[in-house]
Scaffold this motif. Structure first.
Motif, PDB file in Angstrom:
ATOM      1  N   GLU A 217       0.826  -1.214   0.000  1.00 50.88           N
ATOM      2  CA  GLU A 217       0.000   0.000   0.000  1.00 50.88           C
ATOM      3  C   GLU A 217       0.856   1.259   0.000  1.00 50.88           C
ATOM      4  N   LEU A 218       1.837   1.331   0.922  1.00 46.14           N
ATOM      5  CA  LEU A 218       2.642   2.548   1.015  1.00 46.14           C
ATOM      6  C   LEU A 218       3.536   2.718  -0.210  1.00 46.14           C
ATOM      7  N   GLY A 220       2.882   1.592  -3.137  1.00 51.34           N
ATOM      8  CA  GLY A 220       1.965   1.956  -4.202  1.00 51.34           C
ATOM      9  C   GLY A 220       1.647   3.439  -4.188  1.00 51.34           C
ATOM     10  N   ARG A 221       1.477   4.001  -3.008  1.00 48.60           N
ATOM     11  CA  ARG A 221       1.231   5.441  -2.890  1.00 48.60           C
ATOM     12  C   ARG A 221       2.445   6.234  -3.367  1.00 48.60           C
ATOM     13  N   ALA A 224       2.516   6.051  -7.198  1.00 44.49           N
ATOM     14  CA  ALA A 224       1.481   6.926  -7.757  1.00 44.49           C
ATOM     15  C   ALA A 224       1.912   8.381  -7.651  1.00 44.49           C
ATOM     16  N   GLY A 225       2.515   8.727  -6.512  1.00 45.43           N
ATOM     17  CA  GLY A 225       2.948  10.105  -6.303  1.00 45.43           C
ATOM     18  C   GLY A 225       4.058  10.528  -7.240  1.00 45.43           C
ATOM     19  N   GLU A 264       2.287  10.935   3.839  1.00 47.96           N
ATOM     20  CA  GLU A 264       1.735  11.814   2.801  1.00 47.96           C
ATOM     21  C   GLU A 264       2.338  13.204   2.875  1.00 47.96           C
ATOM     22  N   LEU A 267       5.714  12.939   1.344  1.00 46.04           N
ATOM     23  CA  LEU A 267       5.589  12.797  -0.101  1.00 46.04           C
ATOM     24  C   LEU A 267       5.283  14.139  -0.746  1.00 46.04           C
ATOM     25  N   ASN A 268       4.380  14.901  -0.151  1.00 47.81           N
ATOM     26  CA  ASN A 268       4.031  16.217  -0.691  1.00 47.81           C
ATOM     27  C   ASN A 268       5.223  17.170  -0.656  1.00 47.81           C
ATOM     28  N   ARG A 274       3.683  17.306  -7.535  1.00 51.34           N
ATOM     29  CA  ARG A 274       2.413  16.584  -7.499  1.00 51.34           C
ATOM     30  C   ARG A 274       1.242  17.551  -7.551  1.00 51.34           C
TER      31      ARG A 274
END
Length: 274
Positions: A217-218, A220-221, A224-225, A264, A267-268, A274
């Motif tokens: 899950e992580l 994958g995030r 995607a990011g 998150e 990531l941002n 993004r």
């Protein structure tokens, strides 16, 4: 959210009643790396004399070159150096030779506190030679007679790309759904800085991020990011860098110290496009 003690914003951990009361000399082994450079900056900002020791600065813990001078007059040595290879023989050679040379130099110099960065779950991941080497390093520290603190950290957010690549076959990333609890490198550096300025615990502290989630899950995030087109497949046979894992393998035990940075948010901040 994972349970545990949250790292304070100012110091990196809960307030410690013991702090170094005077400015001292601190040597950071691996001081030019991802974590080491951050620790060096934080300690210097607090006014301490810091030696950023690494092969780049002429200090080689494997050969012993420059080591005696680097630790001379040092109150605390922080070891965040890592093996250049995950292959078992190379990793064992690095951690055993480096550990013996470093601890001998510290003993001769009268160092008062040895701080080392290790990995959460090391004793549960011994199917991989790298972790057997890390355990050997920990055992050398414990047997040295030098007051010490071992900080075991979960995986860093910054290594998500490497985890994805390890599981990639063609256009698909086969990743384990086992739980893990990664942490931002800045939070690791905050924790290591605080431990460095605290009293030796002669034991092990665990640190982890605030979120516990499946690896697939992580990662994958993350993909995607970064607009990575690879498709993530939850695969119970995928393992973690080739070794079998379960929900306990990569997660901390009871009452770890918890970093402040959520995945998150990291990531941002890391991927402003993004």
């Amino acid at each position: 959210m994972a349970k545990g003690r949250r790292l304070s914003r100012a110091a990196g951990l809960e307030p410690d009643p013991y702090q170094l009361e005077t400015l001292v000399k601190i040597t950071v082994i691996g001081g030019s790396g991802l974590i080491g450079s951050k620790i060096v900056t934080r300690l210097r900002q607090k006014g301490h004399e810091v030696v950023a020791a690494s092969p780049k600065s002429g200090v080689n813990t494997v050969t012993g070159e420059g080591l005696a001078e680097a630790v001379r007059g040092t109150s605390v040595v922080v070891d965040v150096a890592n093996s250049p290879s995950f292959e078992e023989v190379a990793a064992m050679d690095f951690f055993e030779r480096s550990g013996r040379n470093l601890l001998a130099a510290e003993m001769a110099a009268g160092t008062a506190h040895h701080v080392a960065l290790s990995v959460v779950g090391t004793e549960r991941l011994l199917a991989m030679g790298y972790f057997r080497a890390k355990l050997a390093q920990e055992n050398l520290i414990k047997a040295s007679g030098i007051p010490y603190t071992i900080v075991r950290s979960t995986q860093f957010f910054e290594f998500m790309a490497g985890i994805a690549q390890a599981g990639t076959v063609g256009e698909m990333a086969h990743l384990s759904p086992a739980l893990f609890q990664p942490i931002a490198s800045d939070d690791v550096a905050d924790a290591m800085t605080d431990v460095t300025l605290g009293a030796p615990v002669n034991g092990t502290i665990e640190i982890a991020g605030p979120e516990r989630a499946p690896i697939d899950e992580l990662v994958g995030r993350f993909l995607a990011g970064t607009r990575d087109p690879r498709r993530v497949i939850a695969d119970t046979h995928a393992g973690y860098f080739g070794i079998a894992v379960n929900d306990q393998s990569l997660t901390p035990g009871a009452n770890p110290r918890i970093g402040a940075t959520h995945f998150e948010d990291w990531l941002n901040r890391t991927l402003p496009q993004r």
